[in-house]
Design a protein around this motif. Sequence first.
Motif, mmCIF file in Angstrom:
data_model
loop_
_atom_site.group_PDB
_atom_site.id
_atom_site.type_symbol
_atom_site.label_atom_id
_atom_site.label_comp_id
_atom_site.label_asym_id
_atom_site.label_seq_id
_atom_site.Cartn_x
_atom_site.Cartn_y
_atom_site.Cartn_z
ATOM 1 N N ALA A 159 -12.485 2.622 3.155
ATOM 2 C CA ALA A 159 -11.247 1.950 2.729
ATOM 3 C C ALA A 159 -11.110 0.566 3.361
ATOM 4 O O ALA A 159 -10.487 -0.330 2.787
ATOM 5 N N GLY A 201 -4.742 -4.292 -6.175
ATOM 6 C CA GLY A 201 -5.851 -3.373 -6.391
ATOM 7 C C GLY A 201 -7.214 -4.040 -6.369
ATOM 8 O O GLY A 201 -8.132 -3.620 -7.062
ATOM 9 N N TYR A 235 -13.166 -2.304 -1.851
ATOM 10 C CA TYR A 235 -12.995 -0.872 -2.144
ATOM 11 C C TYR A 235 -11.542 -0.578 -2.495
ATOM 12 O O TYR A 235 -10.636 -0.854 -1.714
ATOM 13 N N SER A 236 -11.339 -0.024 -3.680
ATOM 14 C CA SER A 236 -9.986 0.302 -4.115
ATOM 15 C C SER A 236 -9.989 1.490 -5.041
ATOM 16 O O SER A 236 -10.877 1.638 -5.875
ATOM 17 N N THR A 237 -8.999 2.354 -4.883
ATOM 18 C CA THR A 237 -8.838 3.468 -5.814
ATOM 19 C C THR A 237 -7.657 3.194 -6.749
ATOM 20 O O THR A 237 -7.226 4.080 -7.471
ATOM 21 N N ALA A 238 -7.137 1.970 -6.698
ATOM 22 C CA ALA A 238 -5.952 1.655 -7.506
ATOM 23 C C ALA A 238 -6.257 1.784 -9.004
ATOM 24 O O ALA A 238 -7.294 1.319 -9.468
ATOM 25 N N PRO A 239 -5.375 2.432 -9.744
ATOM 26 C CA PRO A 239 -5.573 2.566 -11.186
ATOM 27 C C PRO A 239 -5.280 1.245 -11.914
ATOM 28 O O PRO A 239 -4.728 0.321 -11.325
ATOM 29 N N ILE A 284 -6.028 8.923 3.670
ATOM 30 C CA ILE A 284 -7.287 8.248 3.346
ATOM 31 C C ILE A 284 -8.424 9.087 3.928
ATOM 32 O O ILE A 284 -8.490 9.305 5.139
ATOM 33 N N GLY A 286 -8.759 -4.302 -3.488
ATOM 34 C CA GLY A 286 -9.414 -3.754 -2.297
ATOM 35 C C GLY A 286 -9.483 -4.757 -1.160
ATOM 36 O O GLY A 286 -10.412 -4.762 -0.356
ATOM 37 N N ASN A 297 0.828 -1.215 0.000
ATOM 38 C CA ASN A 297 0.000 0.000 0.000
ATOM 39 C C ASN A 297 0.857 1.258 0.000
ATOM 40 O O ASN A 297 0.572 2.215 -0.711
ATOM 41 N N HIS A 319 0.167 3.440 -3.134
ATOM 42 C CA HIS A 319 -0.741 4.560 -2.839
ATOM 43 C C HIS A 319 -0.044 5.773 -2.230
ATOM 44 O O HIS A 319 -0.615 6.847 -2.197
#
Lengths: 116, 140
Positions: free
Chosen positions: B88, B106, B93-97, B82, B108, B52, B56
């Motif tokens: 989170a 990614g 749940y993930s904001t990973a591209p 965060i 989540g 992470n 991130h």
Amino acid sequence: MKLIDLVKVLDAQIIYGHEFLDREVLSACGSDMMSDVLAFVKGQAVLLTGLVNSQVVRTAEMVDMNCIVFVRGKVPDEGIIELAKSCEIVLMRTEMEMFTSCGLLYSKGLRGGSGK
Amino acid sequence: MSSLQLHFDVDGEDFTRAGEASGSIKRTLKELGLTPDIIRNVAISVYEGEINMVIHANGGMIDCEVLPDVINVLLRDSGPGIADISLAMQEGYSTAPDNVRDLGFGAGMGLPNIKKYTDEMEIYSTPGVGTTIRLKVYIK
Ligand SMILES: Nc1ncnc2c1ncn2[C@@H]1O[C@H](COP(=O)(O)OP(=O)(O)OP(=O)(O)O)[C@@H](O)[C@H]1O
Ligand SMILES: [Mg+2]
């Protein structure tokens, strides 16, 4: 099943770990998502994956897996091999795709995990 | 067994080297003769935290303290933070591209996984300042 049997079933090439081929394995996991491997693997000794990077070895190390099979003819680079050596994780590769590899191993008695 | 302290700086630029700190902690715990379950719980948790930090937060620091009855881990970074911690913490749940997903991460699953493998977990985070995670794994 021993790792040497895996080599035969998958017609695999051993990249590292000839000396460990008599390791006995009961179950395996096939995944390209290391997140899922970290979350769900418990006790499976073999990881089959189409993903090739150093985190595949790191992930296997953290969950105590002792063999990685790269499917679809993927070739790991020297850095990945060195990392596997440092944790004594056997590396092999097969030209077979994921579905076929898993199906063949299952038909020979290897099982998946119990899930969560 | 007396106490033992380990410190690692985690390079945020180098995805290939992510996991070095976790690997090193795992080896040390093995040398100390801790049980496989405890070693595994700590290793997976620290590794999720280390990954992470790299994907991130552009790196950070890891401290691990081994006491006779507990292993304490402190993960600190000065990343974006965060905004909604309870969100989170939810599985999936993930904001990973997409480029992170191509590397095998990614989903989540990391933070929920840390929660599952530790006896205590606290997260403090301030958007724009960074994230601190404290973990405890008891040595029974
Ligand atoms: N150190 C951090 N700094 C900033 N944001 C973070 C940090 N750790 C986690 N997050 C945020 O929390 C979300 C959930 O984290 P979590 O580890 O559960 O999943 P992920 O890293 O996206 O995917 P996975 O862990 O399955 O590979 C992340 O997508 C990110 O938005
Ligand atoms: Mg994560």
